[in-house]
Design an enzyme around this catalytic site. Structure first.
Site, PDB file in Angstrom:
ATOM      1  N   ASP A 229       0.829  -1.201   0.000  1.00  0.00           N
ATOM      2  CA  ASP A 229       0.000   0.000   0.000  1.00  0.00           C
ATOM      3  C   ASP A 229       0.870   1.260   0.000  1.00  0.00           C
ATOM      4  O   ASP A 229       1.849   1.340   0.739  1.00  0.00           O
ATOM      5  CB  ASP A 229      -0.854  -0.039   1.278  1.00  0.00           C
ATOM      6  CG  ASP A 229      -1.975   0.972   1.285  1.00  0.00           C
ATOM      7  OD1 ASP A 229      -2.828   0.920   0.392  1.00  0.00           O
ATOM      8  OD2 ASP A 229      -2.002   1.828   2.198  1.00  0.00           O
ATOM      9  N   GLU A 293      14.577 -15.430   0.428  1.00  0.00           N
ATOM     10  CA  GLU A 293      14.955 -16.534   1.331  1.00  0.00           C
ATOM     11  C   GLU A 293      13.926 -17.656   1.293  1.00  0.00           C
ATOM     12  O   GLU A 293      14.188 -18.754   1.768  1.00  0.00           O
ATOM     13  CB  GLU A 293      15.027 -16.028   2.779  1.00  0.00           C
ATOM     14  CG  GLU A 293      16.170 -15.100   3.066  1.00  0.00           C
ATOM     15  CD  GLU A 293      16.018 -14.508   4.466  1.00  0.00           C
ATOM     16  OE1 GLU A 293      15.362 -15.123   5.333  1.00  0.00           O
ATOM     17  OE2 GLU A 293      16.538 -13.393   4.669  1.00  0.00           O
TER      18      GLU A 293
HETATM   19  C1  GLC Z   1      -4.201   2.945  -0.646  1.00  0.00           C
HETATM   20  C2  GLC Z   1      -5.435   2.096  -0.550  1.00  0.00           C
HETATM   21  C3  GLC Z   1      -6.579   2.969  -0.133  1.00  0.00           C
HETATM   22  C4  GLC Z   1      -6.270   3.555   1.216  1.00  0.00           C
HETATM   23  C5  GLC Z   1      -4.933   4.302   1.203  1.00  0.00           C
HETATM   24  C6  GLC Z   1      -4.455   4.568   2.585  1.00  0.00           C
HETATM   25  O1  GLC Z   1      -4.310   3.876  -1.643  1.00  0.00           O
HETATM   26  O2  GLC Z   1      -5.661   1.449  -1.764  1.00  0.00           O
HETATM   27  O3  GLC Z   1      -7.782   2.269  -0.116  1.00  0.00           O
HETATM   28  O4  GLC Z   1      -7.290   4.451   1.589  1.00  0.00           O
HETATM   29  O5  GLC Z   1      -3.928   3.551   0.588  1.00  0.00           O
HETATM   30  O6  GLC Z   1      -4.004   3.394   3.188  1.00  0.00           O
END
Ligand code: GLC
Ligand code: CA
Length: 585
Positions: A229, A293
């Protein structure tokens, strides 16, 4: 059949050479995104959960995908639907238990499906143990140093440390107060997203060690990879300098330069001091070493809203991540010359680092592509659509959405599908504002409606309450009545349904090896601006994005067409807004 086209199909313009057919699984994988709270509810409380997913994995095996990516199911107060993690090593009771996760993983592996989980390293929840410890200790403590706490500006520190905005709207800084935080030192903490999502300080070795350990926790359990993310946001420029650009995940800023031709097609940069800093790459090199790993070709895919494509390719250099979502493709709309440029540039930059491209049209953050492509301007990229807004043309959107999918699945590389797109599901474009949950809706005072419309629980059975999503009929967001026609059981076995189109496409893609194939522009269509014609091995993929039919080559065998049920079958001519797969030799 009219022989309008020249038959000599020689010397096509190669944009990508075939891959080894026996490479690692992820290079050509079709990966299906499950958004756990909206996929299937196993216990009837109206919120999807892990047992619900496990019970429906057969749908994904029958669809023919290679892997499942699960959005976060970790312990979380759900301030951002689980992208605010309070414990990275446990399942939220809303979604089940660790044992439920193990059962899901085992069932998926039995069905031949790999499982990719979401990793949220840019920020934790403010209910994470680390944040609580930070509040209990004074400014300058090692506990505060895991996050980005700073003194404010101005004589009494009452101004935020810099001028950054949150991506969800409002300031990116929150000041500690005795009332809210039980703290009277008045420091501020940075949150690129909601105030309940404090950003970690990735220059801190303790933060790095912790996440390597989290990776190992899930690798040891047997996961096949991680979707990372906000992979472009973890490192901030030294000194956290002011920035006057516009902070957005889904649009680039205008402050780059477009010297590289690949840059010209995919924006001019998204390089504020909080994005795409060189320091992030060191982190991914260390993670890659951890994954290496383990056996079994574990993988990392970057969610990096980075422009231009040449910058994105840096995330998938040989010793970093394996894939990065191709959002330039997603953002391009319904414009053949622009799509051709993005496709060619994507192969050019990815081939230069030996990584596969990763096509995607929909996810839990954007308006579903079957609706987006029915907007008057498919590139307008609204953050949500409401009842008061101009509504997408549902039939046109579905027609183009199916054509776009057939184009995407005909291209070599890996492909991501978002739950419900295999049903042709449109966005919910008339949700009652009182039901909205996306923090972006609240932080912008409703100026942005947010992402709830693409997160509505799936319709499984046309005749059941809640369309079979939960045994009680409860759904955490209401489903439009018109979704009966989109229910999985209403499409199962129905020739021409979107579900059967996706199944047939995935079957053929596998049988023909399209994912590891090559790509070359078909010279017969040179100069036909509205056509995208790509030769991939024996298969010719032809998409007509114009408004008039175009001729198809003589003697070609029609393998698959994206047209809606009731359309005249593609024969000598390819109708508007339609893609076909042909075998021409
Ligand atoms: C990413 C995710 C989104 C979230 C953001 C904060 O963009 O896809 O859904 O709100 O990160 O974590
Ligand atoms: Ca549930």
């Amino acid at each position: 059949m009219t022989a309008v086209l020249p038959q000599a199909l020689t010397a096509p313009a190669v944009v990508h050479h075939p891959d080894a057919a026996d490479g690692p699984w992820w290079r050509d994988a079709v990966i299906y995104q499950v958004y756990p709270r909206s996929f299937a509810d196993g216990n009837g409380d109206g919120i999807g959960d892990l047992p619900g997913i496990t019970a429906r994995l057969g749908h994904l095996a029958a669809l023919g995908v290679d892997a499942v990516w699960l959005s976060p199911f970790y312990r979380s107060p759900q301030a951002d639907a689980g992208y605010d993690v309070a414990d990275y090593r446990d399942v939220d009771p809303l979604f089940g238990t660790l044992a439920d996760f193990d059962a899901l993983l085992a069932r998926a592996h039995d069905l031949g499906l790999r499982v990719v989980v979401d990793l949220v390293p840019n920020h934790t929840s403010d209910e994470h143990a680390w944040f609580a410890e930070a509040l209990r200790t004074p400014p300058g403590s090692p506990e505060r140093a895991r996050y980005l706490f700073r003194d404010g500006r101005g004589p009494d520190g009452s101004l935020p440390p810099n001028n950054w905005d949150s991506i969800f709207g409002g300031p990116a800084w929150t000041r500690l107060t005795p009332e809210q935080h039980g703290v009277d030192d008045g420091q501020w903490y940075l949150h690129l997203f909601d105030s309940k999502q404090p950003d970690l300080d990735w220059t801190n070795p303790e933060v790095r060690a912790e996440f390597e350990d989290v990776l190992r926790f899930w690798l040891d359990r047997g996961v096949d990879g991680f979707r990372v993310d906000v992979a472009h946001g973890m490192v901030k420029a030294d000194g956290l300098p002011d920035w006057d650009g516009h902070v957005s995940m889904i649009e680039g800023s205008d402050d780059g330069d477009a010297a590289d031709p690949a840059d010209a097609v995919s924006g001019s940069g998204n390089q504020g001091p909080m994005f795409d800093q060189d320091g992030v790459h060191e982190i991914y090199r260390s993670w890659r070493a951890v994954l290496d790993e383990y056996d079994g070709d574990r993988m990392l895919v970057a969610e990096a809203w980075v422009e231009p494509l040449s910058r994105l390719a840096r995330y998938v250099r040989p010793d970093e991540m394996h894939q990065a979502f191709n959002f330039a493709f997603l953002a391009t709309g319904w414009d053949a010359p622009a799509l051709r440029r993005v496709i060619a540039a994507s192969y050019a930059v990815n081939d230069s680092v030996g990584a596969p491209t990763t096509w995607v049209l929909s996810n839990h953050d954007v308006v579903r592509h079957h609706s987006r492509l029915g907007l008057p301007d498919p590139t307008s990229r609204p953050n949500g659509i409401g009842a008061a807004d101009e509504q997408p043309d549902e039939e046109l959107g579905l027609r183009r959405g199916r054509a776009a999918t057939l184009l995407l699945l005909g291209l070599p590389g890996s492909a991501y599908l978002y739950q419900g797109e295999e049903l042709g599901l449109p966005e919910h474009t008339a949700l009652d504002d009182a039901l909205r949950q996306d923090p972006a809706y609240f932080r912008t005072g409703g100026a942005e409606l947010g992402r709830d419309g693409c997160r509505v629980p799936l319709p499984w059975s046309a005749q059941e309450p809640g369309f079979g999503y939960s045994a009680t009929g409860d759904t955490w967001l209401p489903q439009p009545a018109s979704w009966a026609a989109y229910a999985a059981d209403a499409q199962d076995g129905v020739p021409g349904s979107t579900l059967e189109l996706y199944r047939a496409a995935l079957r053929l893609r596998r049988a023909e090896g399209l994912g590891t194939g090559g790509a070359a522009w078909e010279p017969a269509y040179d100069g036909q601006d509205h056509v995208i014609a790509v030769r991939n091995g024996d298969v010719l993929v032809v998409a007509n994005l114009g408004s008039a039919p175009v001729p198809l080559p003589d003697g070609a065998e029609l393998l698959l067409a994206s047209g809606l049920p009731g359309d005249a079958p593609a024969g000598a001519e390819l109708p508007a807004d339609t893609t076909v797969w042909l075998r021409t030799r």
